[in-house]
Structure formats: structure tokens, C-alpha cells
Write a protein that holds these residues in place. Structure first.
Motif, PDB file in Angstrom:
ATOM      1  N   ARG A  82       0.829  -1.198   0.000  1.00  0.00           N
ATOM      2  CA  ARG A  82       0.000   0.000   0.000  1.00  0.00           C
ATOM      3  C   ARG A  82       0.865   1.250   0.000  1.00  0.00           C
ATOM      4  O   ARG A  82       1.835   1.336   0.735  1.00  0.00           O
ATOM      5  CB  ARG A  82      -0.905   0.028   1.239  1.00  0.00           C
ATOM      6  N   THR A  83       0.476   2.188  -0.818  1.00  0.00           N
ATOM      7  CA  THR A  83       1.103   3.499  -0.804  1.00  0.00           C
ATOM      8  C   THR A  83       0.013   4.532  -0.987  1.00  0.00           C
ATOM      9  O   THR A  83      -0.974   4.297  -1.677  1.00  0.00           O
ATOM     10  CB  THR A  83       2.130   3.661  -1.939  1.00  0.00           C
ATOM     11  N   SER A  84       0.161   5.685  -0.344  1.00  0.00           N
ATOM     12  CA  SER A  84      -0.818   6.749  -0.497  1.00  0.00           C
ATOM     13  C   SER A  84      -0.599   7.476  -1.809  1.00  0.00           C
ATOM     14  O   SER A  84       0.535   7.623  -2.264  1.00  0.00           O
ATOM     15  CB  SER A  84      -0.699   7.741   0.655  1.00  0.00           C
ATOM     16  N   THR A  85      -1.683   7.931  -2.422  1.00  0.00           N
ATOM     17  CA  THR A  85      -1.565   8.637  -3.692  1.00  0.00           C
ATOM     18  C   THR A  85      -2.753   9.557  -3.872  1.00  0.00           C
ATOM     19  O   THR A  85      -3.827   9.295  -3.370  1.00  0.00           O
ATOM     20  CB  THR A  85      -1.488   7.661  -4.883  1.00  0.00           C
ATOM     21  N   SER A  86      -2.527  10.605  -4.610  1.00  0.00           N
ATOM     22  CA  SER A  86      -3.620  11.507  -4.972  1.00  0.00           C
ATOM     23  C   SER A  86      -3.886  11.463  -6.460  1.00  0.00           C
ATOM     24  O   SER A  86      -4.691  12.215  -6.976  1.00  0.00           O
ATOM     25  CB  SER A  86      -3.257  12.940  -4.564  1.00  0.00           C
ATOM     26  N   GLU A  87      -3.197  10.557  -7.172  1.00  0.00           N
ATOM     27  CA  GLU A  87      -3.354  10.465  -8.614  1.00  0.00           C
ATOM     28  C   GLU A  87      -4.612   9.674  -8.953  1.00  0.00           C
ATOM     29  O   GLU A  87      -5.133   8.900  -8.166  1.00  0.00           O
ATOM     30  CB  GLU A  87      -2.124   9.784  -9.232  1.00  0.00           C
ATOM     31  N   SER A  88      -5.070   9.863 -10.155  1.00  0.00           N
ATOM     32  CA  SER A  88      -6.226   9.121 -10.630  1.00  0.00           C
ATOM     33  C   SER A  88      -5.919   7.643 -10.678  1.00  0.00           C
ATOM     34  O   SER A  88      -4.854   7.232 -11.115  1.00  0.00           O
ATOM     35  CB  SER A  88      -6.606   9.608 -12.036  1.00  0.00           C
ATOM     36  N   PRO A  89      -6.825   6.737 -10.225  1.00  0.00           N
ATOM     37  CA  PRO A  89      -6.547   5.313 -10.212  1.00  0.00           C
ATOM     38  C   PRO A  89      -6.359   4.727 -11.597  1.00  0.00           C
ATOM     39  O   PRO A  89      -5.827   3.646 -11.745  1.00  0.00           O
ATOM     40  CB  PRO A  89      -7.799   4.721  -9.519  1.00  0.00           C
ATOM     41  N   SER A  90      -6.792   5.402 -12.621  1.00  0.00           N
ATOM     42  CA  SER A  90      -6.649   4.864 -13.972  1.00  0.00           C
ATOM     43  C   SER A  90      -5.343   5.265 -14.626  1.00  0.00           C
ATOM     44  O   SER A  90      -5.037   4.837 -15.730  1.00  0.00           O
ATOM     45  CB  SER A  90      -7.817   5.334 -14.844  1.00  0.00           C
ATOM     46  N   LYS A  91      -4.538   6.102 -13.925  1.00  0.00           N
ATOM     47  CA  LYS A  91      -3.298   6.572 -14.527  1.00  0.00           C
ATOM     48  C   LYS A  91      -2.271   5.455 -14.552  1.00  0.00           C
ATOM     49  O   LYS A  91      -2.108   4.717 -13.591  1.00  0.00           O
ATOM     50  CB  LYS A  91      -2.758   7.758 -13.732  1.00  0.00           C
ATOM     51  N   LEU A  92      -1.558   5.298 -15.639  1.00  0.00           N
ATOM     52  CA  LEU A  92      -0.555   4.254 -15.795  1.00  0.00           C
ATOM     53  C   LEU A  92       0.824   4.875 -15.717  1.00  0.00           C
ATOM     54  O   LEU A  92       1.117   5.852 -16.384  1.00  0.00           O
ATOM     55  CB  LEU A  92      -0.732   3.532 -17.144  1.00  0.00           C
ATOM     56  N   ASN A  93       1.694   4.275 -14.906  1.00  0.00           N
ATOM     57  CA  ASN A  93       3.054   4.769 -14.739  1.00  0.00           C
ATOM     58  C   ASN A  93       3.995   3.912 -15.560  1.00  0.00           C
ATOM     59  O   ASN A  93       4.174   2.738 -15.263  1.00  0.00           O
ATOM     60  CB  ASN A  93       3.435   4.730 -13.256  1.00  0.00           C
ATOM     61  N   GLN A  94       4.592   4.476 -16.576  1.00  0.00           N
ATOM     62  CA  GLN A  94       5.459   3.721 -17.463  1.00  0.00           C
ATOM     63  C   GLN A  94       6.933   4.009 -17.209  1.00  0.00           C
ATOM     64  O   GLN A  94       7.786   3.585 -17.979  1.00  0.00           O
ATOM     65  CB  GLN A  94       5.124   4.032 -18.926  1.00  0.00           C
ATOM     66  N   GLU A  95       7.234   4.737 -16.136  1.00  0.00           N
ATOM     67  CA  GLU A  95       8.622   5.061 -15.842  1.00  0.00           C
ATOM     68  C   GLU A  95       9.200   4.039 -14.870  1.00  0.00           C
ATOM     69  O   GLU A  95       8.561   3.658 -13.900  1.00  0.00           O
ATOM     70  CB  GLU A  95       8.722   6.458 -15.218  1.00  0.00           C
ATOM     71  N   PRO A  96      10.449   3.552 -15.088  1.00  0.00           N
ATOM     72  CA  PRO A  96      11.072   2.632 -14.144  1.00  0.00           C
ATOM     73  C   PRO A  96      11.445   3.364 -12.868  1.00  0.00           C
ATOM     74  O   PRO A  96      11.473   4.586 -12.819  1.00  0.00           O
ATOM     75  CB  PRO A  96      12.321   2.148 -14.906  1.00  0.00           C
ATOM     76  N   HIS A  97      11.721   2.576 -11.816  1.00  0.00           N
ATOM     77  CA  HIS A  97      12.153   3.166 -10.565  1.00  0.00           C
ATOM     78  C   HIS A  97      13.470   3.901 -10.777  1.00  0.00           C
ATOM     79  O   HIS A  97      14.452   3.338 -11.245  1.00  0.00           O
ATOM     80  CB  HIS A  97      12.333   2.071  -9.506  1.00  0.00           C
ATOM     81  N   SER A  98      13.508   5.182 -10.412  1.00  0.00           N
ATOM     82  CA  SER A  98      14.703   5.981 -10.633  1.00  0.00           C
ATOM     83  C   SER A  98      15.839   5.593  -9.709  1.00  0.00           C
ATOM     84  O   SER A  98      16.996   5.904  -9.979  1.00  0.00           O
ATOM     85  CB  SER A  98      14.366   7.464 -10.456  1.00  0.00           C
ATOM     86  N   ASP A  99      15.524   4.898  -8.590  1.00  0.00           N
ATOM     87  CA  ASP A  99      16.560   4.542  -7.643  1.00  0.00           C
ATOM     88  C   ASP A  99      17.087   3.127  -7.860  1.00  0.00           C
ATOM     89  O   ASP A  99      17.825   2.602  -7.031  1.00  0.00           O
ATOM     90  CB  ASP A  99      16.038   4.693  -6.210  1.00  0.00           C
ATOM     91  N   LEU A 100      16.700   2.493  -8.957  1.00  0.00           N
ATOM     92  CA  LEU A 100      17.172   1.148  -9.290  1.00  0.00           C
ATOM     93  C   LEU A 100      17.859   1.166 -10.647  1.00  0.00           C
ATOM     94  O   LEU A 100      17.436   1.866 -11.553  1.00  0.00           O
ATOM     95  CB  LEU A 100      16.008   0.154  -9.318  1.00  0.00           C
ATOM     96  N   PHE A 101      18.912   0.362 -10.785  1.00  0.00           N
ATOM     97  CA  PHE A 101      19.625   0.283 -12.060  1.00  0.00           C
ATOM     98  C   PHE A 101      18.787  -0.482 -13.085  1.00  0.00           C
ATOM     99  O   PHE A 101      18.635  -0.046 -14.224  1.00  0.00           O
ATOM    100  CB  PHE A 101      20.973  -0.415 -11.863  1.00  0.00           C
ATOM    101  N   PHE A 102      18.231  -1.614 -12.674  1.00  0.00           N
ATOM    102  CA  PHE A 102      17.354  -2.397 -13.542  1.00  0.00           C
ATOM    103  C   PHE A 102      15.903  -1.965 -13.316  1.00  0.00           C
ATOM    104  O   PHE A 102      15.490  -1.747 -12.181  1.00  0.00           O
ATOM    105  CB  PHE A 102      17.483  -3.894 -13.234  1.00  0.00           C
ATOM    106  N   PRO A 103      15.106  -1.825 -14.377  1.00  0.00           N
ATOM    107  CA  PRO A 103      13.679  -1.499 -14.217  1.00  0.00           C
ATOM    108  C   PRO A 103      12.918  -2.726 -13.722  1.00  0.00           C
ATOM    109  O   PRO A 103      12.554  -3.600 -14.506  1.00  0.00           O
ATOM    110  CB  PRO A 103      13.253  -1.090 -15.630  1.00  0.00           C
TER     111      PRO A 103
END
Length: 294
Positions: free
Chosen positions: A59-80
Motif C-alpha cells: 500500500r502506498t498513499s496517492t492523490s493520482e487518478s486510479p486509472s493513470k498508468l506509470n510507465q517510468e522505471p524506478h529511478s533509484d534502481l539500475f534495472f527497471p
């Protein structure tokens, strides 16, 4: 002009209006409590499993729309490390055919997929299906084997092969069972990378010939080739090399993408693997919210 007269409300109507007003005031705290419960229940649940393993959610808190898709890899990891992300490699394997006593070669492809991700306080664990090393000493296509990738908060990346009957529940419950996977022998690299850096056990790092440990042989900015799923752009590419008396291995790696190419060469009996990344698919992280809390 004749003015209209407004007839006063009858006592019955006035009584109903008063009752409705009192009921609205009486139910106001209940409605507020229900709204708060719904907001709490709608915290984002980011699933960390691609479906091939037991369900696992965080679980993580968010204020974004539930239908939004995140296509960016984790910036703190070398491998996505998003479950469902996959890499497709194409190339050749060469071996010495004992029957014909000649070298034989076959075109091969290999798919590496993130099957499961487990988040721990100090590191991220990913179970992979397939790794370029699966094709070493192969004579054609092979089945994808399970591998374990662990990246720590110190940006250390460890790779381990897993037996087919490995108990994945241990990764989530028993922290002590991870110690063997975090040994220096399994350290692939620590980033940010610089040319000349070496990774491995203490004895190998003391060698003057740079053998029996991973070495950053070169580092440069290169324009990515024709890789389906990736935009044409320049990227920082580091060449990792592991050399021993009987063989040597090279991998080109780039942050945010992973392994761009893989080469294995045996110095005696012919056994060569040459792979290049031809397609990359970054899985989408989907936010799912519940409707109400009970």
C-alpha cells in the motif's frame, strides 16, 4: 395590477420539513465517517506480482487518478524492476559438434522477464525468468531458468541462479536465508560505475591481472541501436568483463534498461554465446482502488 398572494404552508407540510431537517443534522456525522472510510480504502494498491507467483501487494498513499498508468522505471534502481517487464535478446551460439568434428552454429533468442518483485527495507528482490547465461554451452534454444536479482539501497546488484524447486516463500519470510545470495561472489556491480572498478571476493580483487572478478573495462556514451520499444537516443553504457583462464564473459549494461549485450567465449573447446538486445518492454504499473470499506 393585482398582486399574487402566497398562501402560508399548512401545518402538516411544515411538520414534514422540520422532521427532514432534523434527520439531515442527525446523519451528518455518519456521512462524514463513511466518506473518510472510503478515502482510506482508496489508497493505491500497487501489485508487485506478474501473475505467475502468489499474490503480493504493497500500500502506498496517492492523490493520482486510479486509472493513470506509470510507465517510468524506478529511478533509484539500475534495472527497471516492474513485474511483467521483459527483454528479448537475439544472437547465436557456437559449439563443437563431436559427431562431425566441426564447429556448429545456431540462431537463438532468449526472453528475460521480471516475474515477481519483493520490497524489503534495505533491498529490492526480483525473480527473473531467463538470463543470457542460460545459453552458455547450449546447442540451440533452451528453456528459461529462474534467477534472483537483488539490488540494495547501497546500489549493489547481485545475481544468483535458482534451482527449479526453490521455495520462494523464504524470500518473503526468512531474512537470514538471503545472506548466501548477498555474498561477494554473487556481486555483479555497484553503481554509479566508473572505469577500472572491480567487484568480487577480497582475494580476487587483490589480483594484478584483473581475473576472476568483474571489471568495468570501459565506459562511454553510445547511441542505442534499433531496439524495439526504446526511443532512439544516447545512453551511458558500461562494459563489464569477467575473465578466467578457461573463459571470459562480457556484458554491456545501461541504467534504466539493464543488459544491452552479452558475450561468452570459452578458450578451449568451442562454446560461444553472442546476444544483443532487440526488444524491450517496460510493464505498466496499474493503480487499483477499492470501492468502499466495511
Amino acid at each position: 395590477m393585482r398582486s399574487q398572494k402566497i398562501a402560508p404552508a399548512s401545518p402538516a407540510i411544515a411538520g414534514v420539513t422540520l422532521i427532514l431537517a432534523l434527520l439531515a443534522l442527525w446523519n451528518a456525522p455518519l456521512l462524514v465517517a463513511q466518506n473518510v472510510a472510503i478515502l482510506r480504502a482508496s489508497d493505491e494498491v500497487r501489485f508487485l506480482d506478474s501473475g505467475d507467483f502468489a499474490g503480493d501487494a504493497r500500500r502506498t498513499s496517492t492523490s493520482e487518478s486510479p486509472s493513470k498508468l506509470n510507465q517510468e522505471p524506478h529511478s533509484d534502481l539500475f534495472f527497471p524492476l516492474t513485474p511483467g517487464t521483459w527483454w528479448l535478446y537475439s544472437g547465436t551460439v557456437t559449439w563443437s559438434d563431436q559427431q562431425t568434428e566441426k564447429d556448429a552454429q545456431a540462431n537463438v533468442t532468449l526472453k528475460m522477464t521480471v516475474q515477481k518483485v519483493i520490497q524489503k527495507p534495505e533491498f529490492t528482490i526480483a525473480v527473473l525468468s531467463g538470463f543470457p547465461r542460460d545459453l552458455d554451452w547450449a546447442t540451440g534454444e533452451v528453456g528459461a531458468m529462474p534467477w534472483l536479482l537483488i539490488e540494495t539501497k547501497r546500489h549493489e546488484v547481485f545475481f544468483n541462479s535458482l534451482p527449479p524447486d526453490f521455495d520462494y516463500a523464504k524470500l518473503e519470510k526468512d531474512a537470514a536465508s538471503l545472506d548466501k545470495f548477498l555474498s561477494e561472489d554473487n556481486l555483479l556491480f555497484r553503481w554509479p560505475l566508473k572505469r577500472g572498478m572491480k567487484f568480487g571476493d577480497a582475494e580476487s580483487l587483490r589480483r594484478d591481472d584483473d581475473q576472476y572478478c568483474w571489471v568495468v573495462a570501459s565506459q562511454e556514451t553510445k547511441k542505442l541501436g534499433d531496439i524495439k520499444g526504446l526511443p532512439s537516443r544516447s545512453a551511458e553504457v558500461s562494459l563489464l568483463r569477467y575473465t578466467t583462464n578457461p573463459d571470459d564473459t562480457e556484458m554491456e549494461i545501461s541504467p534504466g534498461i539493464g543488459i544491452l549485450s552479452y558475450q561468452y567465449h570459452h578458450h578451449g573447446t568451442v562454446a560461444d554465446t553472442s546476444l544483443t538486445l532487440v526488444e524491450f518492454h517496460l510493464a505498466q504499473t496499474i493503480s487499483i482502488t477499492s470501492g468502499a470499506a466495511r
